[in-house]
Each structure stands twice: as structure tokens, then as C-alpha cells.
Design a protein around this motif. Structure first.
Motif, PDB file in Angstrom:
ATOM      1  N   ASP A   1       0.868  -1.181   0.000  1.00 57.87           N
ATOM      2  CA  ASP A   1       0.000   0.000   0.000  1.00 57.87           C
ATOM      3  C   ASP A   1       0.904   1.231   0.000  1.00 57.87           C
ATOM      4  O   ASP A   1       1.694   1.420   0.924  1.00 57.87           O
ATOM      5  CB  ASP A   1      -0.896  -0.012   1.246  1.00 57.87           C
ATOM      6  CG  ASP A   1      -1.968   1.067   1.219  1.00 57.87           C
ATOM      7  OD1 ASP A   1      -1.763   2.105   0.546  1.00 57.87           O
ATOM      8  OD2 ASP A   1      -3.015   0.883   1.865  1.00 57.87           O
ATOM      9  N   VAL A   2       0.780   2.072  -1.027  1.00 56.30           N
ATOM     10  CA  VAL A   2       1.660   3.236  -1.119  1.00 56.30           C
ATOM     11  C   VAL A   2       1.399   4.233  -0.006  1.00 56.30           C
ATOM     12  O   VAL A   2       2.256   5.069   0.310  1.00 56.30           O
ATOM     13  CB  VAL A   2       1.528   3.936  -2.487  1.00 56.30           C
ATOM     14  CG1 VAL A   2       1.964   3.017  -3.610  1.00 56.30           C
ATOM     15  CG2 VAL A   2       0.117   4.433  -2.727  1.00 56.30           C
ATOM     16  N   ASN A   3       0.236   4.148   0.606  1.00 54.77           N
ATOM     17  CA  ASN A   3      -0.077   5.065   1.702  1.00 54.77           C
ATOM     18  C   ASN A   3       0.753   4.773   2.949  1.00 54.77           C
ATOM     19  O   ASN A   3       0.780   5.587   3.878  1.00 54.77           O
ATOM     20  CB  ASN A   3      -1.570   4.987   2.032  1.00 54.77           C
ATOM     21  CG  ASN A   3      -2.427   5.477   0.884  1.00 54.77           C
ATOM     22  OD1 ASN A   3      -2.212   6.556   0.348  1.00 54.77           O
ATOM     23  ND2 ASN A   3      -3.395   4.671   0.481  1.00 54.77           N
ATOM     24  N   HIS A   4       1.404   3.619   2.975  1.00 53.28           N
ATOM     25  CA  HIS A   4       2.261   3.274   4.108  1.00 53.28           C
ATOM     26  C   HIS A   4       3.707   3.714   3.886  1.00 53.28           C
ATOM     27  O   HIS A   4       4.545   3.540   4.773  1.00 53.28           O
ATOM     28  CB  HIS A   4       2.218   1.763   4.357  1.00 53.28           C
ATOM     29  CG  HIS A   4       0.872   1.255   4.728  1.00 53.28           C
ATOM     30  ND1 HIS A   4       0.511  -0.076   4.627  1.00 53.28           N
ATOM     31  CD2 HIS A   4      -0.232   1.903   5.204  1.00 53.28           C
ATOM     32  CE1 HIS A   4      -0.743  -0.230   5.021  1.00 53.28           C
ATOM     33  NE2 HIS A   4      -1.213   0.960   5.365  1.00 53.28           N
ATOM     34  N   LEU A   5       3.991   4.265   2.723  1.00 56.11           N
ATOM     35  CA  LEU A   5       5.356   4.694   2.411  1.00 56.11           C
ATOM     36  C   LEU A   5       5.613   6.108   2.931  1.00 56.11           C
ATOM     37  O   LEU A   5       4.670   6.892   3.126  1.00 56.11           O
ATOM     38  CB  LEU A   5       5.572   4.677   0.892  1.00 56.11           C
ATOM     39  CG  LEU A   5       5.534   3.321   0.205  1.00 56.11           C
ATOM     40  CD1 LEU A   5       5.620   3.511  -1.310  1.00 56.11           C
ATOM     41  CD2 LEU A   5       6.658   2.433   0.698  1.00 56.11           C
ATOM     42  N   PRO A   6       6.873   6.471   3.136  1.00 58.38           N
ATOM     43  CA  PRO A   6       7.180   7.871   3.441  1.00 58.38           C
ATOM     44  C   PRO A   6       6.722   8.782   2.298  1.00 58.38           C
ATOM     45  O   PRO A   6       6.520   8.336   1.164  1.00 58.38           O
ATOM     46  CB  PRO A   6       8.712   7.874   3.559  1.00 58.38           C
ATOM     47  CG  PRO A   6       9.088   6.459   3.830  1.00 58.38           C
ATOM     48  CD  PRO A   6       8.076   5.620   3.114  1.00 58.38           C
ATOM     49  N   LYS A   7       6.584  10.048   2.570  1.00 59.40           N
ATOM     50  CA  LYS A   7       6.212  10.998   1.520  1.00 59.40           C
ATOM     51  C   LYS A   7       7.269  10.988   0.427  1.00 59.40           C
ATOM     52  O   LYS A   7       8.459  10.853   0.697  1.00 59.40           O
ATOM     53  CB  LYS A   7       6.084  12.407   2.109  1.00 59.40           C
ATOM     54  CG  LYS A   7       4.915  12.582   3.065  1.00 59.40           C
ATOM     55  CD  LYS A   7       4.854  14.008   3.582  1.00 59.40           C
ATOM     56  CE  LYS A   7       3.686  14.193   4.548  1.00 59.40           C
ATOM     57  NZ  LYS A   7       3.630  15.581   5.081  1.00 59.40           N
ATOM     58  N   HIS A   8       6.814  11.155  -0.822  1.00 59.30           N
ATOM     59  CA  HIS A   8       7.747  11.107  -1.943  1.00 59.30           C
ATOM     60  C   HIS A   8       7.132  11.828  -3.134  1.00 59.30           C
ATOM     61  O   HIS A   8       5.908  11.972  -3.228  1.00 59.30           O
ATOM     62  CB  HIS A   8       8.077   9.664  -2.314  1.00 59.30           C
ATOM     63  CG  HIS A   8       6.876   8.819  -2.588  1.00 59.30           C
ATOM     64  ND1 HIS A   8       6.159   8.203  -1.578  1.00 59.30           N
ATOM     65  CD2 HIS A   8       6.237   8.499  -3.744  1.00 59.30           C
ATOM     66  CE1 HIS A   8       5.140   7.526  -2.102  1.00 59.30           C
ATOM     67  NE2 HIS A   8       5.164   7.706  -3.418  1.00 59.30           N
TER      68      HIS A   8
ATOM     69  N   VAL B   1       2.299  -4.918  -9.638  1.00 58.89           N
ATOM     70  CA  VAL B   1       1.820  -3.531  -9.644  1.00 58.89           C
ATOM     71  C   VAL B   1       0.323  -3.495  -9.376  1.00 58.89           C
ATOM     72  O   VAL B   1      -0.167  -2.674  -8.586  1.00 58.89           O
ATOM     73  CB  VAL B   1       2.154  -2.854 -10.989  1.00 58.89           C
ATOM     74  CG1 VAL B   1       1.508  -1.473 -11.071  1.00 58.89           C
ATOM     75  CG2 VAL B   1       3.671  -2.753 -11.172  1.00 58.89           C
ATOM     76  N   LEU B   2      -0.412  -4.382 -10.001  1.00 63.85           N
ATOM     77  CA  LEU B   2      -1.868  -4.411  -9.827  1.00 63.85           C
ATOM     78  C   LEU B   2      -2.278  -4.739  -8.404  1.00 63.85           C
ATOM     79  O   LEU B   2      -3.390  -4.394  -7.968  1.00 63.85           O
ATOM     80  CB  LEU B   2      -2.485  -5.421 -10.795  1.00 63.85           C
ATOM     81  CG  LEU B   2      -2.484  -5.015 -12.267  1.00 63.85           C
ATOM     82  CD1 LEU B   2      -2.829  -6.199 -13.158  1.00 63.85           C
ATOM     83  CD2 LEU B   2      -3.463  -3.863 -12.504  1.00 63.85           C
ATOM     84  N   ASN B   3      -1.414  -5.392  -7.668  1.00 61.32           N
ATOM     85  CA  ASN B   3      -1.752  -5.797  -6.298  1.00 61.32           C
ATOM     86  C   ASN B   3      -1.448  -4.723  -5.257  1.00 61.32           C
ATOM     87  O   ASN B   3      -1.804  -4.891  -4.087  1.00 61.32           O
ATOM     88  CB  ASN B   3      -0.998  -7.078  -5.923  1.00 61.32           C
ATOM     89  CG  ASN B   3      -1.535  -8.302  -6.637  1.00 61.32           C
ATOM     90  OD1 ASN B   3      -2.700  -8.343  -7.014  1.00 61.32           O
ATOM     91  ND2 ASN B   3      -0.693  -9.307  -6.832  1.00 61.32           N
ATOM     92  N   ILE B   4      -0.793  -3.645  -5.663  1.00 60.64           N
ATOM     93  CA  ILE B   4      -0.464  -2.591  -4.705  1.00 60.64           C
ATOM     94  C   ILE B   4      -1.637  -1.625  -4.556  1.00 60.64           C
ATOM     95  O   ILE B   4      -2.167  -1.129  -5.552  1.00 60.64           O
ATOM     96  CB  ILE B   4       0.799  -1.829  -5.153  1.00 60.64           C
ATOM     97  CG1 ILE B   4       2.002  -2.766  -5.154  1.00 60.64           C
ATOM     98  CG2 ILE B   4       1.074  -0.649  -4.222  1.00 60.64           C
ATOM     99  CD1 ILE B   4       3.280  -2.111  -5.614  1.00 60.64           C
ATOM    100  N   LYS B   5      -2.004  -1.359  -3.350  1.00 61.12           N
ATOM    101  CA  LYS B   5      -3.103  -0.440  -3.074  1.00 61.12           C
ATOM    102  C   LYS B   5      -2.618   1.010  -3.136  1.00 61.12           C
ATOM    103  O   LYS B   5      -1.464   1.306  -2.858  1.00 61.12           O
ATOM    104  CB  LYS B   5      -3.692  -0.719  -1.693  1.00 61.12           C
ATOM    105  CG  LYS B   5      -4.263  -2.111  -1.522  1.00 61.12           C
ATOM    106  CD  LYS B   5      -4.737  -2.329  -0.088  1.00 61.12           C
ATOM    107  CE  LYS B   5      -5.258  -3.745   0.118  1.00 61.12           C
ATOM    108  NZ  LYS B   5      -5.647  -3.978   1.532  1.00 61.12           N
ATOM    109  N   GLY B   6      -3.525   1.884  -3.506  1.00 63.25           N
ATOM    110  CA  GLY B   6      -3.249   3.307  -3.443  1.00 63.25           C
ATOM    111  C   GLY B   6      -2.531   3.904  -4.627  1.00 63.25           C
ATOM    112  O   GLY B   6      -2.159   5.079  -4.586  1.00 63.25           O
ATOM    113  N   LEU B   7      -2.348   3.143  -5.710  1.00 66.69           N
ATOM    114  CA  LEU B   7      -1.631   3.681  -6.867  1.00 66.69           C
ATOM    115  C   LEU B   7      -2.492   4.596  -7.726  1.00 66.69           C
ATOM    116  O   LEU B   7      -1.977   5.340  -8.555  1.00 66.69           O
ATOM    117  CB  LEU B   7      -1.079   2.540  -7.739  1.00 66.69           C
ATOM    118  CG  LEU B   7       0.100   1.753  -7.167  1.00 66.69           C
ATOM    119  CD1 LEU B   7       0.511   0.639  -8.114  1.00 66.69           C
ATOM    120  CD2 LEU B   7       1.290   2.675  -6.905  1.00 66.69           C
TER     121      LEU B   7
END
Length: 477
Positions: A242-249, A261-267
Motif C-alpha cells: 500500500d503506497v499510503n504506508h510509504l514515506p512521503k515522496h 503492480v496491480l496488487n499494490i493499493k493506493g496507486l
């Protein structure tokens, strides 16, 4: 840190290339790896017996030296050493003859008898003008700086390996050609399969087919050392879902296949683009084996024992038939086997006096069949007594390969089939296929041009485009 200019997910050669290029331009960059060790396909582990070091996926690295980007990095200063065997590639035949690819083009051609001239005509222009050729073919579709050379390459590379095999008359030349082209992991009748053979033969004559001293992990370790030396940050053992769990970028680059890629949330990818990713086609899988050996593999032909890479499968016709049957969902009794015997030339790979061997054959996508017997039989065919040298073995079927590295979908180590329809339009129909429908997200894996191999050029081009799009930085090699 809680904010970065760029985050790269995946530490294969493409992930490293992307992260390094971004960091070189002064961007604060974080590289994230889901596994507990770096490297993607560039990993080395003791998976048979203590002291026997086996490369998990990539083993021989002709494209690392040929890469227009990786070749610019001071990796030797960070511990990377390449080892060369006396011969680059050997292709033994039942007659006890063998076709040998030497670094020297003239020497190779002379060994092919009456096909000497045809072989030189095929490879010489590309060996001599590799710099111009690599600029044109190791990336997306673009106007080449040497249009005449690219036109010549297109005439030779766009046909199938089967069509180009008619250039040769001898069994040896045809077999050597088949072994090179079969790296494409698809039927030799497919259009553009000749391109694989031309590329691998060309880099073999221009740079050789070396291995990394100590194992492929050494390539990853050197890349990591350099990346950190220029200020990059690395996080291992963290799976991004989930990209929402990543640091700001500002930008996110994914060294992942479309499936991941399809399995990642928040893209926030558009439906039309997601549908293109869903339609992306994977290729055949591999069944991988590693052995701990008491002695070197006893090939009948002595020149084969002086070769780091060995193509097993017999004649052109045998290899073509095996690859065709595999693509039809059947596992042949006598498969094409790609084998490496690194410990003959790198004593760090095994205890004193002992040896390792590495091999795989192609199998239907997702196959769980055990191919141990047919692979070992194929080696024994050309090296009687091989089975008597086996101390221990380890196998990976396609599902185990994917579990080890999720980018190997169904055992596909090329990031998707590299046929005519997906050679440049991978994973989407675009002149800049690294971009996604989210302007801040890029794909940097082998599912983009130029495809599989330890060259880093997929990651380089993804980072190059991101730099142009968001940071007003234009990069050329």
C-alpha cells in the motif's frame, strides 16, 4: 527519514539502476526490498551443502559489461570482480564435436568451417559498432543515432531464429545459433527470436560472458555499496502493498511486473491502464537446479570443460522441437538445458577440490513438474559419469521460483514473453512505457524495454523519464 524525492521498490539490477541514477542527480532516494537480502535475481546462497555457493537465478553476466549505464559505474572500486573462462560458450554434440563461442570473432568463425564467412557477416557489423547498436536497442523505440546500422540490425533481427538458421549449413553453426536464440524462452519459429541470438553473440564477442567472483550476489553488493556511498538509503525486509504506508515522496518507481503492480493499493491507476496491465502476457517458466559435485562435470569434449556457459540440447532441430513442445504445454524428454560451471574458474564457489553446477530447462508457465531426471539425463548424454559426481542437489519449480521472487510470475524469469507483440510495447502501448496512468508512478522492471537481463537499462530509462517529467533533468548516455 519521513520524506524522499524518490522511492524505488525492488533491488534487482533495474531497481538499483533507477535508484542510482536518481541519487546521482541529487535526489534523496530510498530503495526498498521486500526480501531480507538485496539483489532480486542477483543472489547467491548455500542451498545444497555448506561451503557450496549457488547463484539463485542469474549466473553469467554478459549484459552487465555491455550495459551503457552499468558499465559507467565504478563497481570495481566497490568490490566487484569479473571472472572469464577460456571459452565463453560451448555447445556439445553427440559426435563429440562442439561448437565454441570464443571472445575472438575470427577464432569462432574459423571453428565453424564452411560457415565461417556467414557467421562473420552476421555478427561483425554489430560487434564493431556496439555503442551505436546498444543506444538503439537497449531501450524504448526512438530514432537511432546510426539509422543505417539499425536498418541492418532490423533485417537480421526481426525474422525468426528458424529463418535465420538457413544462413548456415553446418550442424555446429546451426546448433550454436539455436543455443543462443533459445535464451529467448519461446519457440524459435517466433518473429524476433533472431534478435536474442544476435544480441547475445554480439556481446559475447565484444565483452565476453563473465561471472562475478564469489557469486552473483557480488553484483548486488557492489551496486548497494556504490548507492550508499553517493548518499542513497536502503530498506530491506519490507513488502510494499500500500503506497499510503510509504514515506512521503515525489515519484515512485516500481521494479515489478504488472501482476505485482496491480496488487499494490493506493496507486490510483486508471481503469484503462489497469486493463492493459491485466492483458500483459507472461512467458514460459523455468525449472532450476543446483548441484554440489565431487568433481568437474566430465564432458567428453575437453573444450566444453573450458567454458563457463554450456548449451545442451543437441542439434538445431532438437532444440527447436523441444522449445515448440514446451510452448504447447508439453515437457520434452530431451529439453534445451542452459548450464553454468562457475567453480571451474572461481575457486570461491566450493570447498577445495569440489565443484558446483547450475542449470535450468524451460517448462510450461506455472508447471510444477519435477524435471530433475530429464535435466540430469541431458547432462549425462554429453558428460557420461556426471551423475556419479553428485553430492547433493537443490531444485526450484516455477511456483517455488515465484515464491522466492514474486517477479518470476509462473517461473517466467524474463518479466513477460519477449515476442514481436511485446518486444517494445511492454507493458503498455506507449512510446514511453515506463510511465503509468499516474504521473508520479513509473514501472522500472524487465516488463519494460529492453526486457530481461542483468543490464539495468529498464530502470535507467524509467528514472531518466521521471527526471525529465518532474525535475527538469535531461540525461543522455
Amino acid at each position: 527519514m519521513d520524506a524522499y524525492d524518490a522511492i524505488v521498490v525492488g533491488s534487482g539490477p533495474n531497481g538499483f539502476a533507477a535508484a542510482i541514477l536518481l541519487q546521482q542527480q541529487g535526489l534523496q532516494t530510498l530503495l526498498i526490498e521486500g526480501a531480507d537480502t538485496l539483489g532480486g535475481g542477483m543472489r547467491t546462497k548455500e542451498i545444497t551443502l555448506p561451503g557450496f555457493k549457488h547463484d539463485i537465478c542469474s549466473a553469467i553476466h554478459p549484459m552487465a559489461l555491455a550495459s551503457p549505464f552499468l558499465s559507467t559505474l565504478p563497481l570495481a572500486e566497490h568490490g566487484l570482480q569479473f571472472v572469464f573462462a577460456p571459452n565463453e560458450v560451448a555447445h556439445p554434440l553427440d559426435t563429440e564435436h562442439a561448437a565454441i563461442l570464443h571472445r575472438d570473432l575470427e577464432q569462432t568463425a574459423l571453428g565453424l568451417g564452411k560457415d565461417s564467412s556467414a557467421y562473420k557477416v552476421l555478427f561483425e557489423p554489430f560487434v564493431k559498432q556496439w555503442d551505436d547498436l546498444s543506444q538503439a536497442v537497449l531501450g524504448p523505440l526512438r530514432f537511432p543515432r546510426n539509422p543505417m546500422l539499425m536498418a541492418k540490425f532490423g533485417l537480421k533481427a526481426l525474422p525468426s531464429a528458424a529463418m535465420m538458421a538457413k544462413t548456415f549449413e553446418t550442424t555446429e553453426a546451426k546448433a550454436l545459433w539455436a543455443g543462443l536464440c533459445a535464451h529467448g524462452i519461446q519457440p524459435l519459429e517466433n518473429l524476433t527470436t533472431a534478435a536474442i541470438g544476435i544480441m547475445l553473440g554480439t556481446v559475447g564477442h565484444r565483452f565476453g560472458w563473465p561471472m562475478a567472483l564469489g557469486g552473483s550476489q557480488a553484483v548486488a553488493d557492489a551496486l548497494a555499496s556504490y548507492f550508499k556511498a553517493i548518499g542513497g538509503n536502503i530498506q530491506t525486509d519490507y513488502w510494499v502493498d500500500d503506497v499510503n504506508h510509504l514515506p512521503k515522496h515525489k515519484v515512485l518507481l516500481l521494479d515489478m511486473t504488472p501482476k505485482q503492480v496491480l496488487n499494490i493499493k493506493g496507486l490510483a491507476l486508471r481503469t484503462g491502464y489497469r486493463n492493459q496491465l491485466k492483458a500483459y502476457r507472461q512467458g514460459l517458466g523455468v525449472f532450476k537446479m543446483d548441484w554440489a559435485l565431487s568433481d568437474p562435470i566430465p564432458f567428453r569434449n575437453a573444450a566444453v570443460m573450458q567454458s563457463s556457459t554450456v548449451h545442451l540440447g543437441g542439434t538445431y532441430e532438437e532444440i527447436a522441437r523441444a522449445e515448440y513442445h514446451t510452448a504447447q504445454g508439453r515437457i520434452p524428454d530431451a529439453p534445451y538445458v542452459l548450464l553454468s560451471q562457475q567453480s571451474l574458474f572461481d575457486s570461491t564457489r566450493a570447498p577445495a577440490g569440489k565443484h558446483t553446477a547450475w542449470a535450468y530447462c524451460h517448462v510450461p508457465h506455472g508447471s510444477t513438474a519435477d524435471c530433475t531426471k530429464i535435466i540430469e539425463n541431458q547432462i549425462e548424454r554429453f558428460a557420461p559419469g556426471f551423475k556419479d559426481t553428485i553430492l547433493a542437489k537443490h531444485t526450484f519449480n516455477t511456483q517455488q521460483m515465484e515464491s522466492y521472487n514474486p517477479n518470476y510470475v509462473g517461473g517466467d524469469i524474463n518479466g513477460g514473453i519477449m515476442d514481436f507483440a511485446q518486444l517494445y510495447t511492454r507493458p503498455s502501448f506507449s512510446l514511453t512505457p515506463y510511465r503509468t496512468s499516474n504521473k508520479n508512478v513509473y514501472i522500472a522492471s524487465s516488463s519494460t524495454p529492453p526486457g530481461g537481463g542483468v543490464h539495468g537499462m529498464c530502470g535507467f530509462h524509467a528514472a531518466r523519464i521521471a527526471l525529465e517529467d518532474h525535475f527538469n533533468v535531461k540525461i543522455t548516455l
